[in-house]
Design a protein around this motif. Structure first.
Motif, short mmCIF file in Angstrom:
data_model
loop_
_atom_site.label_atom_id
_atom_site.label_comp_id
_atom_site.label_asym_id
_atom_site.label_seq_id
_atom_site.Cartn_x
_atom_site.Cartn_y
_atom_site.Cartn_z
N TYR A 116 19.17 12.35 10.74
CA TYR A 116 19.27 11.34 9.69
C TYR A 116 17.86 11.06 9.18
O TYR A 116 16.97 10.76 9.97
CB TYR A 116 19.85 10.03 10.24
N ASN A 117 17.67 11.15 7.88
CA ASN A 117 16.39 10.75 7.32
C ASN A 117 16.48 9.28 6.95
O ASN A 117 17.15 8.91 6.00
CB ASN A 117 16.06 11.58 6.08
N ILE A 118 15.84 8.43 7.72
CA ILE A 118 15.93 6.99 7.48
C ILE A 118 14.91 6.60 6.41
O ILE A 118 13.70 6.72 6.61
CB ILE A 118 15.68 6.20 8.79
N GLU A 119 15.43 6.15 5.27
CA GLU A 119 14.54 5.83 4.15
C GLU A 119 13.82 4.51 4.35
O GLU A 119 14.39 3.54 4.85
CB GLU A 119 15.35 5.72 2.86
N ILE A 166 0.82 -1.21 0.00
CA ILE A 166 0.00 0.00 0.00
C ILE A 166 0.86 1.27 0.00
O ILE A 166 0.49 2.28 -0.59
CB ILE A 166 -1.03 -0.03 1.16
N ILE A 167 2.02 1.22 0.64
CA ILE A 167 2.91 2.39 0.70
C ILE A 167 4.30 2.01 0.21
O ILE A 167 4.84 0.97 0.61
CB ILE A 167 3.10 2.91 2.16
N THR A 168 4.90 2.84 -0.63
CA THR A 168 6.31 2.62 -0.99
C THR A 168 7.10 3.89 -0.71
O THR A 168 6.59 5.00 -0.84
CB THR A 168 6.49 2.25 -2.47
N GLY A 169 8.35 3.71 -0.33
CA GLY A 169 9.24 4.85 -0.08
C GLY A 169 8.87 5.61 1.18
O GLY A 169 8.19 5.09 2.06
N GLY A 170 9.31 6.85 1.24
CA GLY A 170 9.10 7.67 2.44
C GLY A 170 10.33 7.61 3.34
O GLY A 170 11.28 6.86 3.06
N PHE A 171 10.30 8.41 4.38
CA PHE A 171 11.44 8.42 5.30
C PHE A 171 11.00 8.87 6.68
O PHE A 171 9.95 9.50 6.83
CB PHE A 171 12.56 9.34 4.78
N VAL A 172 11.82 8.53 7.66
CA VAL A 172 11.55 8.92 9.05
C VAL A 172 12.77 9.66 9.58
O VAL A 172 13.86 9.10 9.62
CB VAL A 172 11.28 7.65 9.92
N PRO A 173 12.61 10.94 9.96
CA PRO A 173 13.76 11.66 10.50
C PRO A 173 14.06 11.26 11.94
O PRO A 173 13.14 11.16 12.75
CB PRO A 173 13.33 13.13 10.46
N ILE A 174 15.31 11.00 12.22
CA ILE A 174 15.72 10.73 13.61
C ILE A 174 16.92 11.61 13.94
O ILE A 174 17.60 12.10 13.04
CB ILE A 174 16.10 9.25 13.87
N TRP A 175 17.16 11.78 15.22
CA TRP A 175 18.36 12.50 15.67
C TRP A 175 19.29 11.50 16.32
O TRP A 175 18.86 10.67 17.11
CB TRP A 175 17.99 13.56 16.70
N TRP A 176 20.56 11.57 15.93
CA TRP A 176 21.54 10.69 16.57
C TRP A 176 22.84 11.47 16.72
O TRP A 176 23.30 12.07 15.73
CB TRP A 176 21.77 9.42 15.74
N ASN A 177 23.39 11.51 17.91
CA ASN A 177 24.61 12.29 18.18
C ASN A 177 24.48 13.73 17.70
O ASN A 177 25.39 14.27 17.08
CB ASN A 177 25.82 11.64 17.50
N GLY A 178 23.31 14.32 17.93
CA GLY A 178 23.12 15.72 17.57
C GLY A 178 22.94 15.97 16.09
O GLY A 178 22.85 17.11 15.65
N LYS A 179 22.90 14.90 15.29
CA LYS A 179 22.72 15.07 13.84
C LYS A 179 21.42 14.44 13.38
O LYS A 179 20.97 13.46 13.95
CB LYS A 179 23.89 14.39 13.09
#
Ligand code: ADP
Ligand code: MG
Length: 481
Positions: free
Chosen positions: A121-124, A106-119
């Motif tokens: 990351y958009n996790i695809e 039903i869904i393809t792609g997208g991303f989840v933003p996270i913070w790690w060590n102050g940076k």
């Protein structure tokens, strides 16, 4: 060797498959409902236990939940998709196959933003698909029996599959916490891990530092706590590192996490998608959604945790750390905002909430809940402290009293002599000073360090209820003439 040591020679490549149980009224392909911890085998129906002839029907609200998630992660939402049978044998899967989605999720792609060590990351994400849950088996090794509970059989799940882009076990934990936060924010799942509503399989491989070449991966199944995601991946990295450093190869394998032994154990070697003999489920016609279903969801306002995070950083000048803590749940974010809106500085509100208030909930292992301490009460406490009407310590004591006894703040204020604004502090201090006239004359003769002694005396005799600032001001007035 520890993880960061290993990371000097090897890049970690991690991909997660996360199962989230949707809070739908009925199961995904039938009308019976699922609830955690009910009498075994009382929440079943012919379809959910796969009796011959019983036919599945897709639950619209499960579809809508998946679309809401797709919207939150900015994935591509398909109007048309199919369901497929994934075959495998296990006693808690009575049909011999699980209804899932294969090549048309039903869904393809997208991303989840996270913070790690102050940076950031958009996790695809690779995909998000709908599927049914299996039942539960309980193996009793003492008398060699197994019990089966089919209540969960057919419960609605989404499976979220990431690209192999996570680079550290801690990132995997943070990602999973983020998924819980998102599904909570968009109200599709409570995702309580302790109830098995959020579970994770972790895929791991090592790659020679900087080579960019993927190694053979293994998969750890059914990890059921945030702490264990990190621990399980760490233990697998250590195992693979040992193999590779001794000149052995990593074999493709499926492992399970053993909580008692703190290790992942190999369950079976090699397992590929073709082993499952996927094919479209002939009992479920391809879905072709009405445009209005997607349009309606797309036009709703959705507030996500990072909307709050960004706002708190940009408008209120909070640090990333402060902003993240205050955006953990919608309830907390709203609570914080209502205190700031009443006129307390963001920094102060943040400090009181994330230290004093959360300490009380943490001590009792409770989730934050504004009913225990209404935001108006915390607002009042911070304001009284701010205006030096009560001390910081009195403020904390009052907060604890409200939390523990559920009492009204005014009642506590009146009964505990906390509010000193009506006291004649000047004469109280004069009286205390007259009891130590020796020290007063020594002070006047230059022994300035006696200031601390006077403050101590006053704090002791007034039980710490007079603000430090007021004590100092009064002492200066009295001792300088
Ligand atoms: P499978 O067919 O074994 O399920 P997939 O390619 O569908 O494998 O990927 C499943 C999960 O494994 C995804 O989360 C993906 O990101 C992850 N993955 C794929 N290749 C690797 C790798 N070399 N190392 C670590 N994770 C990987
Ligand atoms: Mg897999």
């Amino acid at each position: 060797m520890n993880i960061n040591e290993i990371n000097k020679n090897w890049d970690f490549i991690i991909g997660l498959e996360i199962h989230v149980q949707l809070e739908t009224k009925s199961k995904i392909f039938s009308e019976c409902s699922y609830d955690y911890d009910q009498t075994p085998n009382t929440l079943t129906c012919p379809t959910s236990i796969g009796l011959p002839g019983a036919l599945p029907n897709i639950n619209q609200s499960a579809i809508e939940s998946a679309i809401k998630f797709g919207k939150a992660v900015k994935g591509k939402i398909s109007k048309k998709f199919t369901f497929a049978r994934k075959h495998y044998f296990y006693p808690d899967l009575p049909k011999g196959y699980q209804i899932s989605q294969f090549d048309q999720p039903i869904i393809t792609g997208g991303f989840v933003p996270i913070w790690w060590n102050g940076k950031k990351y958009n996790i695809e994400l690779t995909r998000v698909h709908l599927e049914e849950d299996a039942g539960k088996s309980f193996h009793n090794t003492k008398n060699n029996t197994s019990n089966l509970d089919y209540n969960r059989s057919g419960a609605a799940l989404i499976e979220i599959v990431t690209e192999p882009v996570l680079i550290h076990p801690e990132q995997a934990k943070i990602f999973m916490q983020r998924v819980k936060q998102i599904v909570n924010f968009i109200n599709i799942s409570n995702a309580e891990m302790e109830k098995g509503k959020l579970r994770c399989d972790a895929n791991i491989s090592l790659s020679k530092k900087g080579s960019g070449k993927f190694g053979v991966k293994t998969e750890i199944k059914n990890i059921n706590s945030f702490r264990n995601v990190q621990k399980a991946i760490e233990s697998e990295i250590i195992r693979q590192n040992n193999l590779l450093n001794n000149g052995n190869k990593v074999e493709q394998a499926t492992l399970t996490w053993n909580n008692d032994k703190n290790t992942a154990e190999i369950m079976r070697l090699k397992e590929n998608a073709d082993d499952y003999r996927y094919f479209n489920d002939p009992d479920l016609p391809p879905v072709d959604l009405d445009d209005s279903i997607i349009d309606n969801i797309m036009s709703e306002t959705t507030i996500l945790p990072y909307d709050y995070e960004n706002k708190f950083i940009e408008e209120y000048n909070l640090t990333l750390n402060e902003a993240s803590i205050l955006s953990t749940t919608k309830k907390i974010a709203k609570y914080f905002e209502s205190i700031v809106d009443s006129g307390i500085s963001a920094k102060k509100a943040s400090a009181w909430i994330s230290t004093e208030l959360f300490r009380l909930f943490n001590e009792k292992n409770l989730e934050f809940n504004s009913e225990k301490i209404p935001s108006e009460s915390l607002f009042k406490i911070i304001k009284l402290v701010d205006e030096d009407k009560i001390t910081q310590n009195s403020g904390k004591e009052i907060l604890r009293k409200i939390f523990e006894n559920g009492k009204d703040i005014d009642e506590i204020l009146n009964s505990g002599n906390f509010d000193t604004s009506n006291l004649d502090i000047g004469s109280i201090i004069s009286e205390i000073l007259s009891e130590c006239s020796d020290e007063v004359s020594r002070f006047k003769n230059g022994e300035e360090k006696l200031m601390g002694f006077f403050i101590g005396q006053i704090n002791r005799k007034t039980k710490g209820k007079i603000s430090h600032k007021i004590i100092i001001d009064e002492l200066k007035k009295k001792l300088n003439n």
